[in-house]
Design an enzyme around this catalytic site. Structure first.
Site, PDB file in Angstrom:
ATOM      1  N   LYS A 111       0.867   2.641  -1.072  1.00 41.42           N
ATOM      2  CA  LYS A 111       0.426   1.623  -1.785  1.00 41.42           C
ATOM      3  C   LYS A 111      -0.053   2.074  -3.152  1.00 41.42           C
ATOM      4  O   LYS A 111      -0.151   1.013  -4.076  1.00 41.42           O
ATOM      5  CB  LYS A 111      -0.862   1.036  -1.012  1.00 41.42           C
ATOM      6  CG  LYS A 111      -0.154   0.102   0.267  1.00 41.42           C
ATOM      7  CD  LYS A 111      -1.377  -0.588   0.935  1.00 41.42           C
ATOM      8  CE  LYS A 111      -0.644  -1.275   2.089  1.00 41.42           C
ATOM      9  NZ  LYS A 111      -1.676  -1.827   2.961  1.00 41.42           N
ATOM     10  N   LYS A 192      10.997  -0.702   7.808  1.00 42.83           N
ATOM     11  CA  LYS A 192      10.224  -1.457   8.886  1.00 42.83           C
ATOM     12  C   LYS A 192      10.132  -2.945   8.418  1.00 42.83           C
ATOM     13  O   LYS A 192       9.802  -3.209   7.312  1.00 42.83           O
ATOM     14  CB  LYS A 192       8.845  -0.881   9.201  1.00 42.83           C
ATOM     15  CG  LYS A 192       7.628  -0.985   8.199  1.00 42.83           C
ATOM     16  CD  LYS A 192       6.227  -0.465   8.753  1.00 42.83           C
ATOM     17  CE  LYS A 192       5.489  -0.745   7.593  1.00 42.83           C
ATOM     18  NZ  LYS A 192       4.148  -0.310   7.783  1.00 42.83           N
ATOM     19  N   LYS A 195       5.202  -7.529   6.424  1.00 46.97           N
ATOM     20  CA  LYS A 195       4.780  -9.017   5.797  1.00 46.97           C
ATOM     21  C   LYS A 195       4.829  -8.909   4.227  1.00 46.97           C
ATOM     22  O   LYS A 195       4.930  -9.869   3.656  1.00 46.97           O
ATOM     23  CB  LYS A 195       3.078  -9.066   6.053  1.00 46.97           C
ATOM     24  CG  LYS A 195       2.725  -9.281   7.439  1.00 46.97           C
ATOM     25  CD  LYS A 195       1.324  -9.549   7.655  1.00 46.97           C
ATOM     26  CE  LYS A 195       0.648  -8.914   9.109  1.00 46.97           C
ATOM     27  NZ  LYS A 195      -0.589  -8.934   9.259  1.00 46.97           N
TER      28      LYS A 195
END
Ligand code: TYM
Length: 329
Positions: A111, A192, A195
Protein backbone atom coordinates in the site's frame (compact mmCIF):
# COMPACT_ATOMS: atom_id res chain seq x y z
CA UNK A 1 -16.07 -22.35 24.57
CA UNK A 2 -12.91 -20.74 23.17
CA UNK A 3 -13.42 -17.30 21.73
CA UNK A 4 -13.17 -16.66 17.99
CA UNK A 5 -12.70 -13.10 16.76
CA UNK A 6 -12.56 -11.78 13.22
CA UNK A 7 -13.02 -8.51 11.38
CA UNK A 8 -13.97 -7.17 7.99
CA UNK A 9 -13.51 -3.71 6.50
CA UNK A 10 -16.55 -1.73 5.37
CA UNK A 11 -14.97 -0.90 2.03
CA UNK A 12 -17.06 -1.55 -1.08
CA UNK A 13 -18.96 -4.69 -1.94
CA UNK A 14 -18.13 -7.99 -0.29
CA UNK A 15 -16.96 -10.60 -2.81
CA UNK A 16 -16.87 -14.39 -2.91
CA UNK A 17 -13.23 -14.30 -1.77
CA UNK A 18 -14.32 -12.71 1.51
CA UNK A 19 -17.19 -15.15 1.67
CA UNK A 20 -15.34 -18.41 0.92
CA UNK A 21 -12.14 -17.40 2.72
CA UNK A 22 -13.72 -16.05 5.89
CA UNK A 23 -17.44 -15.36 6.37
CA UNK A 24 -18.64 -18.82 5.39
CA UNK A 25 -16.31 -20.37 7.97
CA UNK A 26 -17.49 -17.95 10.64
CA UNK A 27 -21.03 -19.14 10.01
CA UNK A 28 -20.13 -22.85 9.86
CA UNK A 29 -18.19 -22.67 13.13
CA UNK A 30 -20.68 -20.57 15.05
CA UNK A 31 -21.59 -23.34 17.51
CA UNK A 32 -17.99 -24.29 18.11
CA UNK A 33 -16.88 -20.93 19.50
CA UNK A 34 -17.87 -17.92 21.50
CA UNK A 35 -17.89 -15.56 18.50
CA UNK A 36 -17.20 -11.89 17.92
CA UNK A 37 -17.32 -10.29 14.48
CA UNK A 38 -16.30 -6.71 14.02
CA UNK A 39 -16.87 -4.24 11.20
CA UNK A 40 -13.56 -2.40 11.30
CA UNK A 41 -14.42 1.15 10.28
CA UNK A 42 -11.26 2.60 11.85
CA UNK A 43 -9.20 0.35 9.59
CA UNK A 44 -11.19 1.56 6.58
CA UNK A 45 -9.93 5.11 7.30
CA UNK A 46 -6.32 4.19 6.55
CA UNK A 47 -6.74 4.85 2.83
CA UNK A 48 -8.46 7.97 1.45
CA UNK A 49 -12.25 7.53 1.71
CA UNK A 50 -15.51 9.42 1.52
CA UNK A 51 -16.90 10.09 5.03
CA UNK A 52 -20.49 10.25 3.78
CA UNK A 53 -20.18 6.70 2.44
CA UNK A 54 -18.66 5.03 5.49
CA UNK A 55 -21.84 4.59 7.57
CA UNK A 56 -23.92 3.19 4.69
CA UNK A 57 -21.10 0.75 3.96
CA UNK A 58 -20.85 -0.27 7.59
CA UNK A 59 -24.57 -1.09 7.61
CA UNK A 60 -24.26 -2.85 4.26
CA UNK A 61 -21.46 -5.11 5.45
CA UNK A 62 -23.33 -5.87 8.68
CA UNK A 63 -26.40 -6.76 6.59
CA UNK A 64 -24.31 -9.07 4.44
CA UNK A 65 -22.96 -10.87 7.51
CA UNK A 66 -26.44 -11.34 8.92
CA UNK A 67 -27.73 -12.47 5.53
CA UNK A 68 -24.88 -14.97 5.26
CA UNK A 69 -26.00 -16.53 8.52
CA UNK A 70 -24.28 -14.75 11.41
CA UNK A 71 -26.75 -15.16 14.24
CA UNK A 72 -26.76 -12.36 16.85
CA UNK A 73 -27.93 -14.88 19.46
CA UNK A 74 -24.72 -16.83 19.05
CA UNK A 75 -22.31 -14.12 17.91
CA UNK A 76 -21.52 -10.58 18.97
CA UNK A 77 -21.64 -8.40 15.84
CA UNK A 78 -20.43 -4.83 16.33
CA UNK A 79 -18.70 -1.79 14.87
CA UNK A 80 -15.09 -1.19 15.91
CA UNK A 81 -15.33 2.56 16.54
CA UNK A 82 -18.27 1.99 18.93
CA UNK A 83 -15.78 0.53 21.42
CA UNK A 84 -13.13 3.18 22.22
CA UNK A 85 -10.87 0.67 23.95
CA UNK A 86 -9.61 -0.60 20.57
CA UNK A 87 -7.75 2.64 19.93
CA UNK A 88 -6.39 2.85 23.46
CA UNK A 89 -4.96 -0.67 23.32
CA UNK A 90 -3.63 0.08 19.84
CA UNK A 91 -1.48 2.85 21.29
CA UNK A 92 -0.17 0.65 24.08
CA UNK A 93 0.73 -2.21 21.72
CA UNK A 94 2.28 0.34 19.36
CA UNK A 95 4.85 1.17 22.01
CA UNK A 96 5.95 -2.49 21.88
CA UNK A 97 5.90 -2.94 18.10
CA UNK A 98 9.14 -2.06 16.35
CA UNK A 99 9.56 0.13 13.30
CA UNK A 100 11.39 -2.73 11.58
CA UNK A 101 8.65 -5.32 11.97
CA UNK A 102 5.88 -2.97 10.86
CA UNK A 103 7.91 -1.87 7.85
CA UNK A 104 8.29 -5.53 6.81
CA UNK A 105 4.52 -6.16 6.63
CA UNK A 106 3.59 -7.16 3.08
CA UNK A 107 0.37 -5.13 3.15
CA UNK A 108 2.26 -2.02 4.22
CA UNK A 109 4.86 -2.54 1.50
CA UNK A 110 2.12 -2.93 -1.12
CA UNK A 111 0.00 0.00 0.00
CA UNK A 112 2.92 2.38 0.50
CA UNK A 113 4.99 1.25 -2.51
CA UNK A 114 7.87 3.40 -1.34
CA UNK A 115 5.76 6.56 -1.23
CA UNK A 116 6.56 8.93 1.65
CA UNK A 117 3.09 10.43 1.37
CA UNK A 118 1.17 7.37 2.55
CA UNK A 119 -0.73 7.99 5.81
CA UNK A 120 0.80 6.68 9.04
CA UNK A 121 -2.47 4.75 9.55
CA UNK A 122 -1.37 2.29 6.86
CA UNK A 123 1.80 1.70 8.88
CA UNK A 124 -0.11 1.28 12.16
CA UNK A 125 -2.88 -0.85 10.63
CA UNK A 126 -1.63 -4.20 11.96
CA UNK A 127 -1.20 -2.80 15.48
CA UNK A 128 -4.88 -1.83 15.55
CA UNK A 129 -5.72 -5.29 14.25
CA UNK A 130 -3.69 -6.85 17.09
CA UNK A 131 -5.60 -4.66 19.56
CA UNK A 132 -8.94 -5.88 18.13
CA UNK A 133 -7.97 -9.48 18.75
CA UNK A 134 -6.12 -9.22 22.09
CA UNK A 135 -8.74 -6.98 23.70
CA UNK A 136 -11.18 -9.90 23.81
CA UNK A 137 -8.79 -12.74 24.68
CA UNK A 138 -9.58 -14.43 21.36
CA UNK A 139 -8.02 -17.89 21.01
CA UNK A 140 -8.87 -18.35 17.34
CA UNK A 141 -8.86 -15.90 14.43
CA UNK A 142 -10.61 -17.28 11.31
CA UNK A 143 -9.25 -15.40 8.28
CA UNK A 144 -8.04 -15.73 4.70
CA UNK A 145 -4.41 -16.42 3.84
CA UNK A 146 -3.57 -12.72 3.32
CA UNK A 147 -4.02 -12.05 7.05
CA UNK A 148 -1.52 -14.66 8.22
CA UNK A 149 1.32 -12.18 8.70
CA UNK A 150 -0.86 -9.84 10.74
CA UNK A 151 -1.89 -12.66 13.08
CA UNK A 152 1.75 -13.64 13.45
CA UNK A 153 2.53 -10.05 14.53
CA UNK A 154 -0.44 -10.16 16.92
CA UNK A 155 1.05 -13.27 18.54
CA UNK A 156 4.45 -11.62 18.84
CA UNK A 157 2.95 -8.51 20.46
CA UNK A 158 0.90 -10.61 22.91
CA UNK A 159 3.98 -12.56 23.97
CA UNK A 160 6.08 -9.41 24.21
CA UNK A 161 3.48 -7.71 26.39
CA UNK A 162 3.19 -10.79 28.62
CA UNK A 163 6.97 -10.93 29.05
CA UNK A 164 7.26 -7.21 29.78
CA UNK A 165 4.24 -6.63 32.03
CA UNK A 166 3.17 -10.11 33.17
CA UNK A 167 0.69 -12.69 31.78
CA UNK A 168 -2.19 -10.62 30.40
CA UNK A 169 -3.12 -11.67 26.88
CA UNK A 170 -4.14 -14.94 25.24
CA UNK A 171 -1.79 -15.72 22.34
CA UNK A 172 -4.22 -16.37 19.45
CA UNK A 173 -4.01 -18.98 16.69
CA UNK A 174 -4.89 -18.16 13.08
CA UNK A 175 -7.58 -20.42 11.55
CA UNK A 176 -6.86 -20.54 7.82
CA UNK A 177 -8.57 -23.32 5.86
CA UNK A 178 -6.67 -25.32 3.23
CA UNK A 179 -9.37 -24.57 0.62
CA UNK A 180 -10.72 -21.12 -0.20
CA UNK A 181 -8.23 -19.12 1.87
CA UNK A 182 -6.94 -17.45 -1.26
CA UNK A 183 -9.56 -17.04 -3.98
CA UNK A 184 -7.92 -15.54 -7.05
CA UNK A 185 -9.04 -12.81 -9.46
CA UNK A 186 -11.17 -14.00 -12.40
CA UNK A 187 -9.17 -11.84 -14.79
CA UNK A 188 -5.69 -12.63 -13.45
CA UNK A 189 -5.35 -15.94 -11.57
CA UNK A 190 -1.98 -14.86 -10.15
CA UNK A 191 -3.58 -12.00 -8.17
CA UNK A 192 -5.97 -12.49 -5.24
CA UNK A 193 -9.58 -11.45 -5.68
CA UNK A 194 -9.75 -7.99 -4.12
CA UNK A 195 -12.21 -5.19 -3.38
CA UNK A 196 -9.62 -2.69 -4.54
CA UNK A 197 -9.08 -4.15 -8.03
CA UNK A 198 -10.21 -1.40 -10.43
CA UNK A 199 -11.75 -4.03 -12.76
CA UNK A 200 -15.14 -5.21 -11.40
CA UNK A 201 -15.00 -8.21 -13.78
CA UNK A 202 -12.21 -9.59 -11.59
CA UNK A 203 -14.57 -10.42 -8.72
CA UNK A 204 -18.06 -11.71 -8.04
CA UNK A 205 -19.83 -9.68 -5.39
CA UNK A 206 -22.39 -11.11 -3.00
CA UNK A 207 -24.99 -8.82 -4.54
CA UNK A 208 -24.30 -9.61 -8.20
CA UNK A 209 -27.48 -10.66 -10.05
CA UNK A 210 -27.51 -14.01 -11.92
CA UNK A 211 -26.82 -12.50 -15.35
CA UNK A 212 -23.78 -10.64 -14.10
CA UNK A 213 -22.45 -13.81 -12.46
CA UNK A 214 -22.95 -15.76 -15.71
CA UNK A 215 -21.12 -13.10 -17.70
CA UNK A 216 -18.19 -12.80 -15.27
CA UNK A 217 -17.67 -16.55 -15.18
CA UNK A 218 -18.06 -16.90 -18.95
CA UNK A 219 -15.36 -14.27 -19.46
CA UNK A 220 -13.09 -15.55 -16.67
CA UNK A 221 -9.54 -16.24 -17.84
CA UNK A 222 -8.66 -19.93 -18.32
CA UNK A 223 -5.74 -21.54 -20.16
CA UNK A 224 -5.04 -22.93 -23.61
CA UNK A 225 -5.65 -26.58 -22.72
CA UNK A 226 -9.15 -27.96 -22.44
CA UNK A 227 -8.77 -30.11 -19.38
CA UNK A 228 -10.61 -29.49 -16.12
CA UNK A 229 -7.82 -30.48 -13.75
CA UNK A 230 -6.60 -29.07 -10.44
CA UNK A 231 -2.97 -27.96 -10.71
CA UNK A 232 -2.32 -24.65 -9.01
CA UNK A 233 1.12 -24.28 -10.51
CA UNK A 234 0.34 -25.03 -14.18
CA UNK A 235 -3.38 -24.27 -14.25
CA UNK A 236 -4.02 -21.53 -11.67
CA UNK A 237 -7.18 -20.21 -13.35
CA UNK A 238 -8.96 -23.57 -13.64
CA UNK A 239 -7.77 -24.54 -10.15
CA UNK A 240 -9.33 -21.37 -8.77
CA UNK A 241 -12.64 -22.07 -10.55
CA UNK A 242 -12.57 -25.66 -9.26
CA UNK A 243 -12.07 -24.39 -5.71
CA UNK A 244 -15.02 -22.02 -6.04
CA UNK A 245 -17.19 -24.78 -7.52
CA UNK A 246 -16.18 -27.29 -4.86
CA UNK A 247 -16.94 -24.97 -1.94
CA UNK A 248 -20.28 -23.71 -3.25
CA UNK A 249 -21.50 -27.15 -4.38
CA UNK A 250 -19.90 -29.04 -1.49
CA UNK A 251 -18.41 -31.56 -3.93
CA UNK A 252 -14.75 -32.64 -3.58
CA UNK A 253 -12.41 -31.48 -6.35
CA UNK A 254 -11.41 -35.01 -7.54
CA UNK A 255 -15.10 -35.77 -8.02
CA UNK A 256 -15.46 -32.62 -10.16
CA UNK A 257 -12.41 -33.61 -12.21
CA UNK A 258 -14.06 -36.95 -12.92
CA UNK A 259 -17.38 -35.33 -13.73
CA UNK A 260 -15.82 -32.98 -16.30
CA UNK A 261 -13.29 -35.40 -17.78
CA UNK A 262 -13.38 -35.07 -21.57
CA UNK A 263 -15.69 -32.06 -21.41
CA UNK A 264 -14.70 -28.54 -22.37
CA UNK A 265 -14.36 -25.40 -20.30
CA UNK A 266 -17.59 -23.88 -21.52
CA UNK A 267 -19.77 -26.62 -20.05
CA UNK A 268 -17.78 -26.49 -16.81
CA UNK A 269 -18.19 -22.72 -16.63
CA UNK A 270 -21.88 -22.86 -17.43
CA UNK A 271 -22.47 -25.26 -14.52
CA UNK A 272 -20.18 -23.27 -12.23
CA UNK A 273 -22.21 -20.11 -12.83
CA UNK A 274 -25.42 -21.90 -11.80
CA UNK A 275 -23.74 -23.32 -8.69
CA UNK A 276 -22.56 -19.85 -7.60
CA UNK A 277 -25.97 -18.32 -8.36
CA UNK A 278 -27.71 -21.03 -6.30
CA UNK A 279 -25.22 -20.57 -3.45
CA UNK A 280 -25.74 -16.82 -3.29
CA UNK A 281 -29.51 -16.88 -3.83
CA UNK A 282 -30.54 -17.39 -0.17
CA UNK A 283 -28.08 -14.71 0.97
CA UNK A 284 -29.43 -12.26 -1.59
CA UNK A 285 -32.98 -12.98 -0.56
CA UNK A 286 -32.22 -12.27 3.10
CA UNK A 287 -30.34 -9.11 2.06
CA UNK A 288 -33.48 -7.87 0.33
CA UNK A 289 -35.54 -8.65 3.43
CA UNK A 290 -33.08 -6.76 5.64
CA UNK A 291 -33.04 -3.81 3.25
CA UNK A 292 -36.78 -3.50 3.81
CA UNK A 293 -36.19 -3.05 7.56
CA UNK A 294 -32.77 -1.44 8.17
CA UNK A 295 -33.71 -0.79 11.81
CA UNK A 296 -33.00 -4.45 12.61
CA UNK A 297 -29.38 -4.14 11.53
CA UNK A 298 -28.78 -0.94 13.51
CA UNK A 299 -30.36 -2.43 16.63
CA UNK A 300 -28.25 -5.57 16.29
CA UNK A 301 -25.06 -3.52 16.01
CA UNK A 302 -26.02 -1.36 18.97
CA UNK A 303 -26.67 -4.42 21.12
CA UNK A 304 -23.43 -6.01 19.95
CA UNK A 305 -21.44 -2.89 20.85
CA UNK A 306 -22.89 -2.88 24.38
CA UNK A 307 -21.82 -6.49 24.93
CA UNK A 308 -18.36 -5.93 23.41
CA UNK A 309 -17.85 -2.76 25.46
CA UNK A 310 -18.45 -4.60 28.70
CA UNK A 311 -15.69 -7.09 27.88
CA UNK A 312 -13.34 -4.40 26.60
CA UNK A 313 -13.72 -2.12 29.62
CA UNK A 314 -12.93 -4.96 32.03
CA UNK A 315 -9.88 -6.02 30.04
CA UNK A 316 -8.49 -2.50 29.73
CA UNK A 317 -8.70 -1.98 33.50
CA UNK A 318 -6.29 -4.92 33.85
CA UNK A 319 -4.06 -3.67 31.02
CA UNK A 320 -3.77 -0.15 32.47
CA UNK A 321 -2.93 -1.61 35.84
CA UNK A 322 -0.22 -3.85 34.39
CA UNK A 323 1.29 -0.92 32.52
CA UNK A 324 1.16 1.39 35.54
CA UNK A 325 -1.08 3.91 33.79
CA UNK A 326 -3.24 6.43 35.60
CA UNK A 327 -3.63 7.02 39.32
CA UNK A 328 -3.31 4.44 42.10
CA UNK A 329 -6.69 2.81 42.92
P1 TYM B 1 -10.75 -7.58 4.73
O1 TYM B 1 -11.96 -6.74 4.93
O2 TYM B 1 -9.76 -7.18 3.71
O3 TYM B 1 -11.18 -9.06 4.39
C1 TYM B 1 -12.10 -9.78 5.20
C2 TYM B 1 -11.74 -11.26 5.20
O4 TYM B 1 -11.77 -11.78 3.87
C3 TYM B 1 -10.57 -12.49 3.59
N1 TYM B 1 -10.24 -12.36 2.15
C4 TYM B 1 -10.06 -13.39 1.32
N2 TYM B 1 -10.10 -14.72 1.52
C5 TYM B 1 -9.87 -15.51 0.45
N3 TYM B 1 -9.61 -15.05 -0.79
C6 TYM B 1 -9.55 -13.73 -1.04
N4 TYM B 1 -9.30 -13.28 -2.28
C7 TYM B 1 -9.80 -12.82 0.05
N5 TYM B 1 -9.82 -11.48 0.16
C8 TYM B 1 -10.11 -11.20 1.44
C9 TYM B 1 -9.52 -11.82 4.47
O5 TYM B 1 -8.42 -12.67 4.70
C10 TYM B 1 -10.31 -11.53 5.72
O6 TYM B 1 -10.34 -12.66 6.58
N6 TYM B 1 -7.28 -6.84 8.26
C11 TYM B 1 -8.56 -7.48 8.04
C12 TYM B 1 -9.65 -6.92 8.92
C13 TYM B 1 -9.40 -7.03 10.39
C14 TYM B 1 -9.32 -8.21 11.17
C15 TYM B 1 -9.13 -7.79 12.51
C16 TYM B 1 -9.36 -9.58 10.85
C17 TYM B 1 -9.28 -5.98 11.27
N7 TYM B 1 -9.11 -6.43 12.53
C18 TYM B 1 -8.99 -8.71 13.54
C19 TYM B 1 -9.23 -10.48 11.89
C20 TYM B 1 -9.04 -10.06 13.22
C21 TYM B 1 -8.95 -7.24 6.57
O7 TYM B 1 -8.30 -6.50 5.90
O8 TYM B 1 -10.07 -7.82 6.15
Amino acid sequence: KPRAFSGIQPTGGIHIGNYLGAIRNWVLQQDQYDNMFCIVDLHAMTLPYDASELRPRTVEVASALLAAGIDPQRSILFVQSDVREHTELCWILGTLATYGELRRMTQFKEKSKGSERVGAGVFFYPVLQAADILLYDAAVVPVGEDQKQHIELTRDLAMRFNRTFGETFVVPEPDIKPAGARIMSLTDPLKKMSKSDPDPESRIELRDPPDVIRRKIRRAVTDSEAEVRFDEERKPAISNLLTIYSLFADVPIPELERRYAGKGYSEFKRDLAEVVIAGLQPIQQRLDELAADPGIVIRTLRGGAARARELAVAKMAVVRDRCGLGLPP
